[in-house]
Scaffold this motif. Structure first.
Motif, mmCIF file in Angstrom:
data_model
loop_
_atom_site.group_PDB
_atom_site.id
_atom_site.type_symbol
_atom_site.label_atom_id
_atom_site.label_comp_id
_atom_site.label_asym_id
_atom_site.label_seq_id
_atom_site.Cartn_x
_atom_site.Cartn_y
_atom_site.Cartn_z
ATOM 1 N N VAL A 177 0.864 -1.169 0.000
ATOM 2 C CA VAL A 177 0.000 0.000 0.000
ATOM 3 C C VAL A 177 0.901 1.219 0.000
ATOM 4 O O VAL A 177 1.821 1.312 0.824
ATOM 5 C CB VAL A 177 -0.886 0.023 1.278
ATOM 6 N N TYR A 178 0.658 2.138 -0.923
ATOM 7 C CA TYR A 178 1.434 3.374 -0.925
ATOM 8 C C TYR A 178 0.553 4.500 -0.388
ATOM 9 O O TYR A 178 -0.507 4.790 -0.948
ATOM 10 C CB TYR A 178 1.927 3.710 -2.340
ATOM 11 N N ASP A 179 0.978 5.058 0.715
ATOM 12 C CA ASP A 179 0.251 6.174 1.309
ATOM 13 C C ASP A 179 0.848 7.457 0.728
ATOM 14 O O ASP A 179 1.928 7.896 1.147
ATOM 15 C CB ASP A 179 0.437 6.094 2.844
ATOM 16 N N SER A 180 0.152 8.029 -0.259
ATOM 17 C CA SER A 180 0.764 9.155 -0.981
ATOM 18 C C SER A 180 0.858 10.401 -0.103
ATOM 19 O O SER A 180 1.734 11.243 -0.305
ATOM 20 C CB SER A 180 0.013 9.445 -2.276
ATOM 21 N N LYS A 181 -0.055 10.531 0.902
ATOM 22 C CA LYS A 181 0.016 11.709 1.787
ATOM 23 C C LYS A 181 1.298 11.675 2.600
ATOM 24 O O LYS A 181 1.991 12.665 2.758
ATOM 25 C CB LYS A 181 -1.195 11.722 2.723
ATOM 26 N N LYS A 182 1.593 10.491 3.131
ATOM 27 C CA LYS A 182 2.798 10.378 3.971
ATOM 28 C C LYS A 182 4.018 9.964 3.161
ATOM 29 O O LYS A 182 5.110 9.839 3.704
ATOM 30 C CB LYS A 182 2.559 9.318 5.061
ATOM 31 N N ALA A 183 3.829 9.709 1.864
ATOM 32 C CA ALA A 183 4.900 9.207 0.991
ATOM 33 C C ALA A 183 5.562 7.986 1.635
ATOM 34 O O ALA A 183 6.770 7.933 1.860
ATOM 35 C CB ALA A 183 5.923 10.301 0.696
ATOM 36 N N PHE A 184 4.711 7.006 1.944
ATOM 37 C CA PHE A 184 5.183 5.848 2.708
ATOM 38 C C PHE A 184 4.675 4.551 2.079
ATOM 39 O O PHE A 184 3.502 4.445 1.728
ATOM 40 C CB PHE A 184 4.624 5.975 4.135
ATOM 41 N N PHE A 185 5.559 3.579 1.906
ATOM 42 C CA PHE A 185 5.156 2.273 1.369
ATOM 43 C C PHE A 185 5.054 1.265 2.518
ATOM 44 O O PHE A 185 5.978 1.169 3.336
ATOM 45 C CB PHE A 185 6.221 1.726 0.413
ATOM 46 N N ASN A 186 3.941 0.515 2.570
ATOM 47 C CA ASN A 186 3.826 -0.605 3.519
ATOM 48 C C ASN A 186 3.683 -1.883 2.711
ATOM 49 O O ASN A 186 2.864 -1.942 1.791
ATOM 50 C CB ASN A 186 2.578 -0.445 4.392
ATOM 51 N N VAL A 187 4.466 -2.897 3.054
ATOM 52 C CA VAL A 187 4.416 -4.150 2.296
ATOM 53 C C VAL A 187 4.216 -5.315 3.272
ATOM 54 O O VAL A 187 4.867 -5.358 4.320
ATOM 55 C CB VAL A 187 5.732 -4.393 1.520
ATOM 56 N N ASP A 188 3.322 -6.237 2.899
ATOM 57 C CA ASP A 188 3.061 -7.407 3.734
ATOM 58 C C ASP A 188 3.109 -8.675 2.913
ATOM 59 O O ASP A 188 2.664 -8.684 1.771
ATOM 60 C CB ASP A 188 1.645 -7.319 4.333
ATOM 61 N N ALA A 189 3.587 -9.740 3.509
ATOM 62 C CA ALA A 189 3.591 -11.032 2.821
ATOM 63 C C ALA A 189 3.709 -12.128 3.861
ATOM 64 O O ALA A 189 4.760 -12.270 4.485
ATOM 65 C CB ALA A 189 4.774 -11.108 1.878
ATOM 66 N N THR A 190 2.649 -12.873 4.069
ATOM 67 C CA THR A 190 2.749 -13.948 5.059
ATOM 68 C C THR A 190 3.546 -15.117 4.492
ATOM 69 O O THR A 190 4.224 -15.823 5.203
ATOM 70 C CB THR A 190 1.337 -14.438 5.468
ATOM 71 N N ASN A 191 3.483 -15.271 3.186
ATOM 72 C CA ASN A 191 4.054 -16.458 2.583
ATOM 73 C C ASN A 191 4.597 -16.156 1.189
ATOM 74 O O ASN A 191 3.863 -16.227 0.213
ATOM 75 C CB ASN A 191 2.896 -17.487 2.476
#
Ligand SMILES: CC(=O)N[C@H]1[C@@H](OP(=O)(O)OP(=O)(O)OC[C@H]2O[C@@H](n3ccc(=O)[nH]c3=O)[C@H](O)[C@@H]2O)O[C@H](CO)[C@@H](O)[C@@H]1O
Ligand SMILES: C=C(OP(=O)(O)O)C(=O)O
Length: 441
Positions: free
Chosen positions: A143-157
């Motif tokens: 997910v890219y939060d364009s307001k905060k210019a922040f990328f969050n990445v998740d992967a359980t597997n």
């Protein structure tokens, strides 16, 4: 802020040893996150970008020990994933380009990662699509939060996959490789970048227990393993520094020996400088550049004007095009410099034109240089360094110019060149560090 004051027109002489490679260091340091065992890394350059990444690793919980000037050990046993939420991470993570490469290893080992939009040179659009599309192919969600210019990445597997990159991104390939080494099953990366930085990374990962084949090509196959162990790694000499020193020697008519260059890893770099007419000799693993009053740019075989353009490895690195451009200004003949990758990297030619160079900026990607064959010297001026390689090109221009030059914003240069003023003074350069801000106009 610091600036360099340079009195130009002085011939340099002596030996200079390149630092460890900056862009390799940023990949290799990120890879220490892939194991809880000790990793010892030597020939680490003492430069701003690398030190920032080492500090960031420490903040994440990696035990960092400095063994000597250029050697550290790293133990990523206790990683603090809450650090992602902190303001410190937001400030420091965005401070350099290389920080993006902590995402792949964190995803592989902990199933999640986050990163602020990374910094680095402002040399045009610098998209990160290759990185995140690659992670997605391995089963991650971002997910890219364009307001905060922040990328969050998740992967359980993470699951191995076939990935055809839409471009051979250097840091993108490194990031995907580091995610894939601990994924389940086989990952194939086609159109992979294969710069020596990446070859070094893959060799190190294999020593840690990874199973990567195709190293040095654009087709990498990675069989995922469950765990990686510790290792030792030595960084190659920085090929961009080596090219910069070849250019500097030619521009200043200096006789310089560049020591321990790992010549066989330099690809087309020596040949491109030879095309500018610069004489250089391989002596063992050193490069000897004799003092040359004149050098003449080749033409193509049919007599037409030479083009020097960048392309992914084994093509010519874009990071040396600014240096080639400045060196061409004093050569005999003409050359078209075509910077294909970055659209804002040639604007610094304005400063060279102010110094008396004959350059036409055709468009943001191309500049024609009319080499003046040293009929007159460039003249010293005050200037601000826009990016790391333009900064060094201006420094080289200033060293060759008549009179005094001041280069502001040298933090840009120091992002990638270790103790550059001290090392150049040892060759006889008149370069002084002063505390001064760029004039505001
Ligand atoms: C920290 C680090 O390692 N930085 C280097 C890395 O940056 P970085 O990994 O950020 O650069 P990328 O390889 O992703 O791409 C650089 C630029 O070239 C374009 N592009 C890339 C590949 C391609 O086949 N066609 C194309 O046009 C991209 O769109 C981008 O604008 O690689 C760049 C390209 O060698 C170098 O300038 C940087 O010094
Ligand atoms: C562009 C460069 O660096 P970065 O990718 O860190 O901005 C470079 O080293 O020339």
């Amino acid at each position: 802020m610091n600036a360099f004051e340079i009195t130009g027109g002085i011939k340099l002489k002596g030996e200079i040893t390149p630092q460890g490679a900056k862009n390799e260091a940023l990949q290799i340091l990120s890879a220490v996150l892939l194991t809880e065992e000790k990793v010892t890394i030597s020939n680490i350059p003492d430069i701003k970008d690398v030190n920032k990444l080492i500090e960031l690793l420490g903040d994440l919980g990696v035990k960092v020990e400095r063994i000597n000037k250029d050697t550290y050990t790293f133990e990523a046993k206790n990683i603090d994933l809450n650090f992602f939420e902190s303001d410190t991470f937001k400030a420091k993570g965005g401070g350099l380009r290389g920080s993006i490469m902590i995402v792949g290893p964190l995803l592989a080992r902990f199933g999640k990662a986050a990163i602020p939009k990374p910094g680095g040179d402002k040399i045009g659009r610098r998209r990160l699509d290759t990185h995140f599309i690659g992670f997605e192919k391995l089963g991650a969600k971002f997910v890219y939060d364009s307001k905060k210019a922040f990328f969050n990445v998740d992967a359980t597997n993470l699951q191995g996959a076939y990935i055809l990159l839409d471009e051979a991104s250097v840091t993108g390939t490194a990031n995907i490789v580091m995610a894939a080494v601990l994924a389940k099953g086989t990952t194939t990366i086609y159109n992979a970048a294969c710069e020596p930085y990446l070859q070094q990374l893959c060799k190190m990962l294999n020593r840690m227990g990874a199973k990567i084949s195709g190293i040095g090509s654009n087709l990498l196959t990675i069989e995922g393993v469950t765990v990686l162990g510790g290792t030792e790694h030595r960084m190659l000499p920085d090929m961009i520094e080596i090219g910069s020193f070849i250019g500097m020697a030619a521009m200043t008519e200096s006789e310089i020996t560049i020591k321990n260059v790992c010549y066989d890893e330099l690809g087309v770099i020596p040949e491109v400088f030879r095309k500018l007419g610069i004489k250089l000799e391989r002596r063992g693993d050193d490069i000897y550049v004799p003092s040359q009053k004149h050098y003449e740019i080749d033409t193509f075989i049919d007599g037409s004007i030479l083009t020097i353009a960048d392309s992914p490895w084994p093509g010519f690195t874009p990071d040396l095009l600014s240096i080639v451009l400045v060196v061409a200004t004093q050569a005999k003949g003409n050359v078209l410099i075509h910077q294909k990758m970055f659209e804002s990297r040639l604007f610094f030619v304005d400063k060279l034109i102010d110094m008396g160079a004959q350059i036409i900026l055709c468009d943001p990607h191309r500049a024609t240089v009319n080499g003046i064959d040293k009929k007159y010297k460039l003249r010293g001026i005050s200037m601000t360094s826009p990016d790391i390689r333009a900064g060094v090109s201006l420094l080289i221009a200033a060293l060759s110019a008549e009179g005094k030059s001041t280069i502001y914003n040298i933090e840009q240069i120091e992002r990638g060149y270790q103790d550059i003023d001290t090392r150049l003074r040892a060759l006889g350069a008149q370069i002084k560090r002063v505390n001064a801000d760029a004039p505001s106009h």
